[in-house]
Motif scaffolding. Structure first.
Motif, short mmCIF file in Angstrom:
data_model
loop_
_atom_site.label_atom_id
_atom_site.label_comp_id
_atom_site.label_asym_id
_atom_site.label_seq_id
_atom_site.Cartn_x
_atom_site.Cartn_y
_atom_site.Cartn_z
N TYR A 104 10.48 4.61 9.48
CA TYR A 104 10.97 4.97 8.15
C TYR A 104 12.42 5.46 8.24
CZ TYR A 104 10.84 7.03 3.43
OH TYR A 104 11.09 7.34 2.12
N ALA A 135 12.36 1.89 0.82
CA ALA A 135 12.51 3.20 1.43
C ALA A 135 13.56 4.04 0.70
CB ALA A 135 12.89 3.04 2.90
N ASN A 138 12.20 5.11 -2.68
CA ASN A 138 11.18 6.15 -2.51
C ASN A 138 11.84 7.49 -2.24
OD1 ASN A 138 8.21 6.88 -1.95
ND2 ASN A 138 9.28 7.59 -0.12
N ARG A 139 12.87 7.47 -1.41
CA ARG A 139 13.56 8.72 -1.09
C ARG A 139 14.26 9.29 -2.33
NH1 ARG A 139 12.85 12.45 2.92
NH2 ARG A 139 14.60 13.90 2.79
N VAL A 241 4.39 12.25 -0.32
CA VAL A 241 5.29 11.14 -0.62
C VAL A 241 5.30 10.17 0.56
CG1 VAL A 241 7.69 10.52 -1.10
CG2 VAL A 241 6.68 12.53 -2.18
N ALA A 242 4.89 8.93 0.29
CA ALA A 242 4.86 7.86 1.29
C ALA A 242 4.03 8.27 2.51
CB ALA A 242 6.27 7.45 1.70
N HIS A 245 -0.65 6.15 2.13
CA HIS A 245 -0.98 4.77 2.55
C HIS A 245 -1.17 4.70 4.07
CE1 HIS A 245 3.54 4.68 1.72
NE2 HIS A 245 3.48 4.66 3.04
N SER A 273 3.70 9.26 -3.87
CA SER A 273 4.16 7.87 -3.90
C SER A 273 3.38 7.10 -2.86
CB SER A 273 5.67 7.76 -3.64
OG SER A 273 5.99 8.09 -2.31
N HIS A 274 3.17 5.81 -3.12
CA HIS A 274 2.24 5.01 -2.30
C HIS A 274 2.60 3.54 -2.44
CE1 HIS A 274 -1.54 3.31 -0.89
NE2 HIS A 274 -2.07 4.53 -0.69
N VAL A 275 2.60 2.82 -1.33
CA VAL A 275 2.87 1.38 -1.37
C VAL A 275 1.74 0.69 -2.12
CG1 VAL A 275 3.24 -0.69 -0.01
CG2 VAL A 275 4.17 1.47 0.78
N VAL A 341 6.33 0.10 -4.71
CA VAL A 341 5.91 1.49 -4.47
C VAL A 341 5.65 2.18 -5.80
CG1 VAL A 341 6.47 3.68 -3.35
CG2 VAL A 341 7.37 1.54 -2.41
N GLY A 343 4.59 5.68 -7.95
CA GLY A 343 4.70 7.12 -7.80
C GLY A 343 4.49 7.84 -9.11
#
Length: 349
Positions: A104, A135, A138-139, A241-242, A245, A273-275, A341, A343
């Motif tokens: 990541y 990525a 998501n960040r 967060v991430a 999954h 958050s999740h793929v 992704v 969230g």
């Protein structure tokens, strides 16, 4: 592994090279020298360990010698080699397996990753070219969610579970820009992450990093309470967060969320958050079978179930790029690239 014989090398006199003297002082476990070209002028930068490394260490990426065209290049190689040495010899970790936190970090453009991580990450990219954008988005979502909680919801305590390697705009930095007294606990079970987190994140008396596993939520809560890091009688912002999954169905991600949120008072918030499960991501996710944790894809509906019993904050569970974007009139991604992704943020009534 045998030593490199440097006894008969012609090298530039270190007394005439201030940069080389500084490098030797910085890396005392290495012999360093400059090569020469056909005109006997300095060319190239070289280093060899003063002690031989074992074959096992070499299999994990340690090198007996390194060479670079520039001093900066040699410094970067030696920094990585020293980090590898601390992990493999000092902490006795086996780093021959790709690590999801370091992968990541690579997707975010960081430098805290190794060759084995980059190989696996590039295999993921072959099947999902947008993984770097995923990525980054998501960040960015994490930052916006923390700003919302600190500025609008009045949250001043944050529990970041599965925090990963430090990067820019970390949770405590975002929160403390709004409320300097905000408290943050970073939680991760990866010793590599903890080493970096304690050095780079836990730098004030409002920020801590502890080693616990997301799969054992009761232990996380017990540790936080016993150490007095957060006041669990007051609302807390929980950040997953991430990370979910990387929790398999057998490990019960819904039970993990429920355990944490049931233990916290009304007014607490959950950020997830999740793929998302999509045909185009299945092959990319399969590449994680060689890493230290597999990926379990879930549909948007399944991700939404993480918020059962909570009041969703507008706009609900959406693509992370669509969750309260900084500029709602300037879409960052096209339709296909947004659907990767999911969230959302939920409040405990």
């Amino acid at each position: 592994m045998a030593f490199r014989d440097t006894s008969d090398l012609h090298y530039w006199d270190a007394d005439d090279d201030e940069t080389l003297r500084r490098l030797r002082a910085r890396f005392p476990r290495w012999r360093m020298w400059r090569g020469t070209n056909e005109h006997m002028q300095p060319a190239g930068w070289h280093a060899s360990r003063l002690q031989a490394i074992s074959d096992d260490a070499a299999e994990q990426g340690l090198q007996q010698t390194v060479d670079a065209a520039t001093a900066a290049g040699l410094t970067e190689l030696l920094d990585e080699q020293e980090w590898l040495y601390r992990l493999t010899v000092g902490q006795r970790l086996d780093i021959r397996v790709p690590n999801i936190a370091r992968m990541y970090d690579y997707f975010l453009g960081g430098k805290d990753n190794f060759h084995i991580d980059r190989i696996c990450a590039e295999r993921v990219r072959e099947h999902a070219p947008e993984v770097f954008v995923m990525a980054q988005e998501n960040r960015a979502f994490l930052g916006r969610a923390v700003r919302y909680l600190a500025a609008e919801a009045g949250i001043d305590q944050f529990l970041d579970v599965g925090a990963g390697l430090p990067t820019q705009e970390n949770v405590h930095q975002v929160a403390q820009k709004i409320n300097p007294a905000a408290r943050t606990v970073y939680v991760d079970h990866d010793p590599v992450v903890l080493t970096h987190a304690r050095a780079l994140l836990a730098t004030d008396d409002h920020t801590w990093a502890i080693r616990q596993d997301v799969r054992a939520p009761e232990k996380i809560l017990t540790a936080v309470d016993a150490l007095g890091l957060l006041d669990l009688s007051r609302p807390v912002g929980v950040l997953l967060v991430a990370v979910l999954h990387f929790v398999t169905d057998a490990e019960d991600p819904y039970g993990i969320v429920a355990t944490v949120m049931e233990a916290l008072p009304a007014g607490s918030y959950l950020v997830v958050s999740h793929v998302e499960e999509r045909p185009g991501l299945r092959e990319a996710a399969a590449q994680y079978r060689d890493a230290n944790a597999p990926v379990t894809l879930r549909t948007a509906e399944e991700i939404g179930r993480m918020f059962d019993g909570l009041a969703l904050v507008d706009p609900g569970v959406v693509q992370v790029s669509d969750w309260r974007p900084d500029d709602p009139f300037c879409p960052v991604l096209d339709e296909d690239r947004r659907k990767w992704v999911c969230g959302g943020v939920g409040r405990k009534p």
